[in-house]
Structure formats: structure tokens, C-alpha cells
Design a protein around this motif. Sequence first.
Motif, PDB file in Angstrom:
ATOM      1  N   UNK A   1      16.444   8.181  -2.297  1.00  0.00           N
ATOM      2  CA  UNK A   1      15.618   8.531  -3.446  1.00  0.00           C
ATOM      3  C   UNK A   1      16.280   9.549  -4.359  1.00  0.00           C
ATOM      4  N   UNK A   2      17.595   9.692  -4.248  1.00  0.00           N
ATOM      5  CA  UNK A   2      18.310  10.697  -5.026  1.00  0.00           C
ATOM      6  C   UNK A   2      19.111  10.071  -6.173  1.00  0.00           C
ATOM      7  N   UNK A   3      19.089  10.753  -7.315  1.00  0.00           N
ATOM      8  CA  UNK A   3      20.033  10.477  -8.398  1.00  0.00           C
ATOM      9  C   UNK A   3      21.036  11.624  -8.427  1.00  0.00           C
ATOM     10  N   UNK A   4      22.331  11.306  -8.315  1.00  0.00           N
ATOM     11  CA  UNK A   4      23.383  12.324  -8.276  1.00  0.00           C
ATOM     12  C   UNK A   4      24.128  12.336  -9.607  1.00  0.00           C
ATOM     13  N   UNK A   5      24.244  13.516 -10.219  1.00  0.00           N
ATOM     14  CA  UNK A   5      24.880  13.643 -11.531  1.00  0.00           C
ATOM     15  C   UNK A   5      26.386  13.398 -11.422  1.00  0.00           C
ATOM     16  N   UNK A   6      26.929  12.429 -12.178  1.00  0.00           N
ATOM     17  CA  UNK A   6      28.371  12.169 -12.121  1.00  0.00           C
ATOM     18  C   UNK A   6      29.183  13.212 -12.885  1.00  0.00           C
ATOM     19  N   UNK A   7      28.567  13.867 -13.875  1.00  0.00           N
ATOM     20  CA  UNK A   7      29.238  14.905 -14.675  1.00  0.00           C
ATOM     21  C   UNK A   7      28.219  15.992 -14.992  1.00  0.00           C
ATOM     22  N   UNK A   8      28.707  17.145 -15.393  1.00  0.00           N
ATOM     23  CA  UNK A   8      27.809  18.206 -15.836  1.00  0.00           C
ATOM     24  C   UNK A   8      27.287  17.866 -17.230  1.00  0.00           C
ATOM     25  N   UNK A   9      26.011  18.075 -17.448  1.00  0.00           N
ATOM     26  CA  UNK A   9      25.425  17.766 -18.746  1.00  0.00           C
ATOM     27  C   UNK A   9      23.911  17.775 -18.694  1.00  0.00           C
ATOM     28  N   UNK A  10      23.291  17.336 -19.777  1.00  0.00           N
ATOM     29  CA  UNK A  10      21.839  17.273 -19.865  1.00  0.00           C
ATOM     30  C   UNK A  10      21.355  15.852 -19.559  1.00  0.00           C
ATOM     31  N   UNK A  11      20.316  15.771 -18.759  1.00  0.00           N
ATOM     32  CA  UNK A  11      19.775  14.491 -18.309  1.00  0.00           C
ATOM     33  C   UNK A  11      18.281  14.416 -18.625  1.00  0.00           C
ATOM     34  N   UNK A  12      17.818  13.189 -18.834  1.00  0.00           N
ATOM     35  CA  UNK A  12      16.397  12.937 -19.104  1.00  0.00           C
ATOM     36  C   UNK A  12      15.810  12.140 -17.936  1.00  0.00           C
ATOM     37  N   UNK A  13      14.610  12.532 -17.476  1.00  0.00           N
ATOM     38  CA  UNK A  13      13.919  11.825 -16.393  1.00  0.00           C
ATOM     39  C   UNK A  13      12.462  11.606 -16.771  1.00  0.00           C
ATOM     40  N   UNK A  14      11.893  10.499 -16.303  1.00  0.00           N
ATOM     41  CA  UNK A  14      10.487  10.202 -16.555  1.00  0.00           C
ATOM     42  C   UNK A  14       9.891   9.553 -15.300  1.00  0.00           C
ATOM     43  N   UNK A  15       8.640   9.915 -15.003  1.00  0.00           N
ATOM     44  CA  UNK A  15       7.928   9.378 -13.836  1.00  0.00           C
ATOM     45  C   UNK A  15       6.565   8.861 -14.270  1.00  0.00           C
ATOM     46  N   UNK A  16       6.196   7.705 -13.767  1.00  0.00           N
ATOM     47  CA  UNK A  16       4.854   7.158 -13.952  1.00  0.00           C
ATOM     48  C   UNK A  16       4.260   6.911 -12.572  1.00  0.00           C
ATOM     49  N   UNK A  17       3.135   7.558 -12.278  1.00  0.00           N
ATOM     50  CA  UNK A  17       2.557   7.474 -10.936  1.00  0.00           C
ATOM     51  C   UNK A  17       1.180   6.841 -10.919  1.00  0.00           C
ATOM     52  N   UNK A  18       0.867   6.246  -9.792  1.00  0.00           N
ATOM     53  CA  UNK A  18      -0.423   5.564  -9.601  1.00  0.00           C
ATOM     54  C   UNK A  18      -0.935   5.983  -8.227  1.00  0.00           C
ATOM     55  N   UNK A  19      -2.190   6.452  -8.164  1.00  0.00           N
ATOM     56  CA  UNK A  19      -2.762   6.896  -6.892  1.00  0.00           C
ATOM     57  C   UNK A  19      -4.182   6.354  -6.761  1.00  0.00           C
ATOM     58  N   UNK A  20      -4.416   5.587  -5.701  1.00  0.00           N
ATOM     59  CA  UNK A  20      -5.750   5.030  -5.455  1.00  0.00           C
ATOM     60  C   UNK A  20      -6.581   6.023  -4.647  1.00  0.00           C
ATOM     61  N   UNK A  21      -7.831   6.219  -5.059  1.00  0.00           N
ATOM     62  CA  UNK A  21      -8.669   7.266  -4.470  1.00  0.00           C
ATOM     63  C   UNK A  21      -9.094   6.952  -3.032  1.00  0.00           C
TER      64      UNK A  21
END
Length: 456
Positions: free
Chosen positions: A361-381
Motif C-alpha cells: 500500500x506504499x507509494x515510494x518517491x523516485x525523486x525529491x519534489x512535490x507530489x499530489x495525492x487524492x483519496x475517495x472513501x466509502x464506509x457502510x454504517x
Amino acid sequence: MYSAIPFFFAALVWSSLPAAWCDAGGRVYGADAIPIRLRGGTSSAGRVEVFYNGQWGTICDDGWDLDDAIVVCRQLGFKNATAAYRNAHFGEGADPIWLSDLACIGTEESLKDCPHGGWGAVNCKHEEDAGVECDGTPSTTELFQTLNDQANALIQQAAIVEGQQTPITAIQQQLDQLTGDVPTLMQASTLQNNEISQLQQLMGTLDYKVDELNDMAVFPIRLVGGNLSTGRVEVWHDGQWGTICDDNWDINDARVVCKQLGYKDAVAAYDHAAYGEGTGPILMDSVGCTGSEPHLSACPHQGWAVHDCKHEEDAGVACHDPAAAFSAGWTSGNHYTSSNYIIPFNAVYTNIGNHYSSSTGRFTAPVSGHYFFVFNGYSQYLNTGYYMYIDFMINTSVYKSQWVYEGDPDDTYDTASNSIIVHLDKDDYVSLRIRGGYTLSGYERSTFSGFLLHED
């Protein structure tokens, strides 16, 4: 050689300048056509730049379409345009944005015939720079006209600099690289052997030889047999593509090739046809770049097609390409955890550069810099009181606690999303964690994506 260059190109175009271009003092102020060039791509595709008021600048993509691209390609001597690009497809320019709201209908001969919003009258950023992809090979006459346009632009810039009483060294350097603004010039050897020779005879005072222009020309190069950033190096000369022999081929030669192709640096230089054997002529041997040259044409070699090699010795390169992007979903069902749990988004949709691991579940940065991430989650009660609680992790530490939280006992399910831009050092890794005592649903309704925005 520098001192002779301005006189050559000035004489080349001066006799064709309309009277309206010059004042009594002989200064050049305007042009009948708008000089244009392509940058950031190939010889037939790139970011469109125009010359105005002594400076190159870009075009905003407001209203930019295929009709505008057709006119650009026609002016550059190509038969047609295959695509009009927006949103800085070929990278952002660093110069002024000169034009916006171009409204060509596609039949105009050049951009000067197309209406627009006015010079410098734009409300755009360089992230909106326009680009084109052209089709076909320019004729000799059309290439010669483009060369004239480029020379006219540089002469105008020289006049402005002279008027400001500033050094003209930069202008001389640009003149030395003039044919770099006409990348397909080498595809028409008859242009150099005929038209330029005739001009020399007419002017009578010039002693430049056609082979000296060939030495100055920035000839096109390409990579074959690998991917966008790796492959066998091929060069264009005398109307055909050919390979380079690997004698003395090293990382310095590779650096120059990669820089000319627009990459930051080279990772490796390859010999012995690492990317397969070429089928055309072997055009260069014993290339001796120091690594600081701006393009391959500035590097010494034995001479065109002078070699003692076979294609099994074709040279190749790997360029520094930090492209990194991923998008993945989670196929698990409703997942409740009593302890902290790193989410292994296991349904990988995109993984450019293979920097995301679905097992960890990891994303490893190949170079130093700025990165953008987005998450969309769904949770059933599920009537159990479990809510969604997600931490954003960098390495083993919580970077943003409760980055995503949602819980409403009156809903049968909850959805939530968030995005973030972070700076990562090379080999830092990012993951998402469900806080213990909370839940998240998969079924590929919960997704995680990210990409490199800007390398340091």
C-alpha cells in the motif's frame, strides 16, 4: 566565427525587407509575418512560441483549436496539423504570454491573418500554453521562408538591444543556434546547397561555405527501440535517419543527447546495440562530448558516415525521466479493524514508473519534489457505529491525523474525500491508515491516487 554570423543572416534577409520595416537609420521595427517556432517536443510537435517586441513568448489556449494549429503548421511549412494541444502539453514556457483567443478559420497562410485578443492582452498562466502536432515534411521553399522569419526576428532583437546600448553577445549566441529554431532544416539538403549558394553569389562579399552551415545546424535526434526516455540514438542527416557507433561512447555523450531531447540528465550510456540494431546508415563515430554542450551537433566526431563499425555497436542512452503516477482501488468488502491498519489498495489501474506497491500500500518517491495525492472513501454504517477515520502517513509517521473523517449514524453509508500536496525526499513513501476502531468499505469504491507535480 561568431562575428561573421550576424552579417551573413542580415545580408540574407535584408534585401527582402519591405520599406515599412526600416526607418531612416536602418533599424528594423516590424515584420509582415509573425515568426513562430515549436519548443519542448520534436521537430514537428511542440509548444507554439511567437516573436514580438524583441522577445519570444507563448500563446494562451483560450479558444485554441485545430484550425489554429493548421495555420501554425502551414506557416512552418508542414502539410497539415494532426492535433491542437492545450494545458501546456509540451511544458510551460518561461517567456511572456503574447496572444490569447486566436480565432483562425484554418485557411489563413500565417498567424498574422488570424484575429486575436491583442498583443499581451491575456488573463492566462503558462499552464495554459498552447501546442500543436504537425504532419508532413516541409518543402525546401517553405523551410527557407521559415529560416528567413527566424533571422528577421533575431535581427529585430539585435536592433532593440543595440538601441538600449547593451551587449549583443546573447544575440550572437542565438544566431549561432538559429537553425535550432528550424529543426527540420537538415531534411532539405538542397536548401543549403542551392538557395544559400545562390544568395552568396548574389551578395558577392560572403565567404561562408555551405558545409559551415551544416556544422552549425542542430540536427534532429530520436530514441528507438526503448520507450520515451530510453533507446537507440538515431540522428537525421542528408535526408535519412542513422545510428551512432559506440566507439568512445560514454555518459557525457548520453548527457548531451538527453538534454537535447528535453530531459534533465542521463542515467546511463549503452553500447553493443543494447536497444537493438539499427537498419539505416551509421552516421557518427567516436563522438567526443564533454557533457556541457547544448546539443549533439556541438560535439566533435570523425565526420559524417566515417566509421569502422557494424550495427552491433549501435549506441543507446537512458535519460532521467522521473515520471510517477498511480491510481488504485481496494477490492475488500466492509473492513473493520480493532488496531491501526495500512490499506493495501490492491486493484491497480495505473502505475507509471512502478513506484506504487499493492502488497504494502506504499507509494515510494523516485525523486525529491512535490507530489499530489487524492483519496475517495466509502464506509457502510451497518448499525454498528463504525465511522471512517483515515490518517495520511509519510514513512512510519502520521503526517496528517484524521486526514479523512466521516461518521453519521443516521446514514446507511458515508463517503468522504480529501487531497493534498506534499514535499517528499527521494525514497520517502506514502500510505493511508485506518485508525483502530474504525471501518472502511472496499468493493473498489475506495480509491487512492497520486502523481509527481514538480521535481526539485
